[in-house]
Design a protein around this motif. Structure first.
Motif, PDB file in Angstrom:
ATOM      1  N   MET A   1      -9.709  -5.682  -7.849  1.00 46.01           N
ATOM      2  CA  MET A   1      -9.594  -4.259  -7.584  1.00 46.01           C
ATOM      3  C   MET A   1      -8.127  -3.858  -7.631  1.00 46.01           C
ATOM      4  SD  MET A   1      -9.998  -3.693  -3.477  1.00 46.01           S
ATOM      5  CE  MET A   1      -9.741  -1.939  -3.735  1.00 46.01           C
ATOM      6  N   ILE A   2      -7.911  -2.557  -7.542  1.00 45.23           N
ATOM      7  CA  ILE A   2      -6.564  -1.995  -7.600  1.00 45.23           C
ATOM      8  C   ILE A   2      -6.229  -1.373  -6.255  1.00 45.23           C
ATOM      9  CG2 ILE A   2      -5.091  -0.260  -8.695  1.00 45.23           C
ATOM     10  CD1 ILE A   2      -6.960  -0.497 -11.172  1.00 45.23           C
ATOM     11  N   ILE A   3      -5.052  -1.685  -5.730  1.00 43.92           N
ATOM     12  CA  ILE A   3      -4.508  -1.034  -4.546  1.00 43.92           C
ATOM     13  C   ILE A   3      -3.349  -0.155  -4.992  1.00 43.92           C
ATOM     14  CG2 ILE A   3      -3.177  -1.374  -2.421  1.00 43.92           C
ATOM     15  CD1 ILE A   3      -6.014  -2.065  -1.914  1.00 43.92           C
ATOM     16  N   ASN A   4      -3.371   1.106  -4.606  1.00 39.67           N
ATOM     17  CA  ASN A   4      -2.265   2.019  -4.883  1.00 39.67           C
ATOM     18  C   ASN A   4      -1.461   2.274  -3.617  1.00 39.67           C
ATOM     19  OD1 ASN A   4      -2.218   3.031  -7.732  1.00 39.67           O
ATOM     20  ND2 ASN A   4      -4.374   3.412  -7.278  1.00 39.67           N
ATOM     21  N   THR A   5      -0.183   2.528  -3.788  1.00 42.62           N
ATOM     22  CA  THR A   5       0.693   2.726  -2.626  1.00 42.62           C
ATOM     23  C   THR A   5       1.477   4.027  -2.674  1.00 42.62           C
ATOM     24  OG1 THR A   5       2.696   1.716  -3.555  1.00 42.62           O
ATOM     25  CG2 THR A   5       1.062   0.216  -2.600  1.00 42.62           C
ATOM     26  N   GLY A   6       1.415   4.773  -3.773  1.00 49.62           N
ATOM     27  CA  GLY A   6       2.440   5.786  -3.951  1.00 49.62           C
ATOM     28  C   GLY A   6       2.025   7.221  -4.114  1.00 49.62           C
ATOM     29  N   GLN A   7       0.754   7.579  -3.903  1.00 48.42           N
ATOM     30  CA  GLN A   7       0.372   8.977  -4.074  1.00 48.42           C
ATOM     31  C   GLN A   7       0.615   9.807  -2.813  1.00 48.42           C
ATOM     32  OE1 GLN A   7      -1.599   6.537  -5.912  1.00 48.42           O
ATOM     33  NE2 GLN A   7      -0.176   7.397  -7.395  1.00 48.42           N
ATOM     34  N   ARG A   8       0.833   9.153  -1.662  1.00 44.33           N
ATOM     35  CA  ARG A   8       0.994   9.881  -0.398  1.00 44.33           C
ATOM     36  C   ARG A   8       2.366   9.717   0.221  1.00 44.33           C
ATOM     37  NH1 ARG A   8      -4.805   7.782   2.133  1.00 44.33           N
ATOM     38  NH2 ARG A   8      -6.140   8.827   0.586  1.00 44.33           N
ATOM     39  N   THR A   9       3.058   8.628  -0.096  1.00 48.44           N
ATOM     40  CA  THR A   9       4.378   8.388   0.492  1.00 48.44           C
ATOM     41  C   THR A   9       5.110   7.370  -0.374  1.00 48.44           C
ATOM     42  OG1 THR A   9       5.540   7.961   2.583  1.00 48.44           O
ATOM     43  CG2 THR A   9       3.724   6.466   2.014  1.00 48.44           C
ATOM     44  N   ASP A  10       6.328   7.007   0.022  1.00 54.17           N
ATOM     45  CA  ASP A  10       7.117   6.022  -0.717  1.00 54.17           C
ATOM     46  C   ASP A  10       7.251   4.775   0.146  1.00 54.17           C
ATOM     47  OD1 ASP A  10       9.066   4.516  -2.059  1.00 54.17           O
ATOM     48  OD2 ASP A  10      10.087   6.304  -2.801  1.00 54.17           O
ATOM     49  N   ILE A  11       6.320   3.836  -0.039  1.00 51.88           N
ATOM     50  CA  ILE A  11       6.297   2.633   0.792  1.00 51.88           C
ATOM     51  C   ILE A  11       7.493   1.721   0.522  1.00 51.88           C
ATOM     52  CG2 ILE A  11       5.036   0.452   1.160  1.00 51.88           C
ATOM     53  CD1 ILE A  11       2.466   2.102   1.244  1.00 51.88           C
ATOM     54  N   PRO A  12       7.842   1.413  -0.741  1.00 52.53           N
ATOM     55  CA  PRO A  12       9.009   0.535  -0.948  1.00 52.53           C
ATOM     56  C   PRO A  12      10.294   1.084  -0.327  1.00 52.53           C
ATOM     57  CG  PRO A  12       7.719   0.656  -2.946  1.00 52.53           C
ATOM     58  CD  PRO A  12       7.149   1.699  -2.013  1.00 52.53           C
ATOM     59  N   ALA A  13      10.507   2.390  -0.400  1.00 53.79           N
ATOM     60  CA  ALA A  13      11.755   2.972   0.082  1.00 53.79           C
ATOM     61  C   ALA A  13      11.864   2.957   1.604  1.00 53.79           C
ATOM     62  CB  ALA A  13      11.892   4.406  -0.424  1.00 53.79           C
ATOM     63  N   PHE A  14      10.761   3.251   2.312  1.00 57.38           N
ATOM     64  CA  PHE A  14      10.844   3.470   3.755  1.00 57.38           C
ATOM     65  C   PHE A  14       9.996   2.531   4.605  1.00 57.38           C
ATOM     66  CE2 PHE A  14      11.664   7.706   1.836  1.00 57.38           C
ATOM     67  CZ  PHE A  14      12.998   7.814   2.219  1.00 57.38           C
ATOM     68  N   TYR A  15       9.048   1.830   3.987  1.00 55.66           N
ATOM     69  CA  TYR A  15       8.121   1.015   4.771  1.00 55.66           C
ATOM     70  C   TYR A  15       7.967  -0.387   4.184  1.00 55.66           C
ATOM     71  CZ  TYR A  15       7.175   5.714   6.451  1.00 55.66           C
ATOM     72  OH  TYR A  15       7.322   6.980   6.966  1.00 55.66           O
ATOM     73  N   ALA A  16       9.027  -0.899   3.597  1.00 58.83           N
ATOM     74  CA  ALA A  16       8.968  -2.212   2.959  1.00 58.83           C
ATOM     75  C   ALA A  16       8.701  -3.320   3.977  1.00 58.83           C
ATOM     76  CB  ALA A  16      10.262  -2.489   2.203  1.00 58.83           C
ATOM     77  N   ASP A  17       9.348  -3.265   5.136  1.00 61.05           N
ATOM     78  CA  ASP A  17       9.136  -4.300   6.155  1.00 61.05           C
ATOM     79  C   ASP A  17       7.686  -4.295   6.635  1.00 61.05           C
ATOM     80  OD1 ASP A  17      11.825  -4.890   5.942  1.00 61.05           O
ATOM     81  OD2 ASP A  17      12.398  -3.753   7.728  1.00 61.05           O
TER      82      ASP A  17
END
Length: 308
Positions: A1-17
């Protein structure tokens, strides 16, 4: 399956930890934005997650965690625009972002990374001529590091109108004139231009109007055919395969004036302060009355010999 991370917020920039902790623990919880007590719980396991899609304006915080992503297929869109802090208050220096883009490309490969130059709007400061010069400069810098650039023109959604009242729609004449120039510049630097939810009007100039985050995009990134279930289209003009997004609205601290996913900045900052890096949720934690749904997951990879 596919998991998306970027249509609602910017996870790499602010929530990487936080995301790294989710990968280590092997699951993530996501609140339904329209029914907050409904919670979807997804496994983060390469046996059932074939590919993770990222959309970010700053991939650098994830670099120290790339080892956690090695077993997953990946596709990254990195947005680099020509706007200043009057429009994108908290976006990193663009010269730094260009270097981060190139580093990420070297890690994941050119087939797994695309450049987003969007949304495009026209103003007294950001004129058509300004966009042509800026696009050409960025395209020259990224030559050889991606084969794809995505463009779109600003959409005046209600949140955009509230946060960016001076913005105007780009006229059809401006879209065609600027689109033709951008497509030609991109081609000269080895890139295919993909308009995002803009119909087919730029196809005559050489654009690929089939969509930007499509199943084919993922397939070419991972080198396998995917047997994906059919999804209900979120927008009739959008051909992207967007499902299972693990982000949350009103949590991106870039605070770009054109953002469709954020309310006013005060709401974003208030929600961001509720972030707990150890929680299964990007914001807050479990609540009384939560109905947890463990989403059925399986690999969608076609195990027949790949065509890619």
């Amino acid at each position: 399956m596919i998991i998306n991370t970027g249509q609602r917020t910017d996870i790499p920039a602010f929530y990487a930890d936080w995301f790294a902790n989710r990968l280590r623990e092997g699951f993530v919880c996501v609140r339904n934005p329209y029914n907050p007590n409904q919670v979807n719980r997804y496994k983060l396991n390469p046996e059932v997650v074939d590919v993770i899609g990222f959309c970010t304006k700053n991939p650098e915080p994830m670099f120290k965690y790339m080892n956690l992503l090695e077993k997953y297929g990946q596709y990254w869109f990195v947005t680099i625009t020509p706007y200043g802090r009057d429009i994108e208050p908290n976006v990193r220096d663009k010269h730094e972002l260009l270097e981060h883009f190139k580093k990420l490309s070297q890690i994941v490969g050119v087939q797994s990374i695309g450049w987003r130059y969007d949304p495009i709007f026209i103003s007294e400061k950001y004129t058509e001529e300004y966009h042509v010069r800026a696009f050409a400069e960025i395209a020259a810098t990224l030559e050889g590091y991606t084969k794809t650039v995505v463009i779109s023109f600003i959409d005046l959604f209600p949140k955009v109108k509230r946060n960016f009242p001076e913005a105007h729609e780009v006229t059809p004449e401006q879209r065609l004139r600027l689109g033709q120039k951008v497509i030609g510049i991109a081609a000269a630097h080895g890139m295919t231009t993909k308009p995002c939810a803009e119909g087919t009007e730029l196809a005559a100039f050489g654009a690929d109007c089939s969509g930007c985050m499509t199943v084919k995009t993922y397939e070419e990134a991972i080198g396998h055919t995917l047997n994906t279930p059919k999804l209900k289209e979120a927008r009739a003009e959008c051909a992207c395969y967007l499902a299972c997004d693990i982000g949350a609205y009103n949590t991106c601290r870039h605070l770009c004036k054109y953002c469709y996913a954020n309310a006013e900045p005060a709401t974003v900052l208030a929600l961001s302060h509720r972030h707990d890096v150890t929680s299964p949720f990007i914001i807050g934690g479990y609540k009384e009355g939560d109905r947890i749904h463990d989403v059925p997951q399986s690999s969608w990879i076609d195990r027949q010999p790949s065509l890619f």
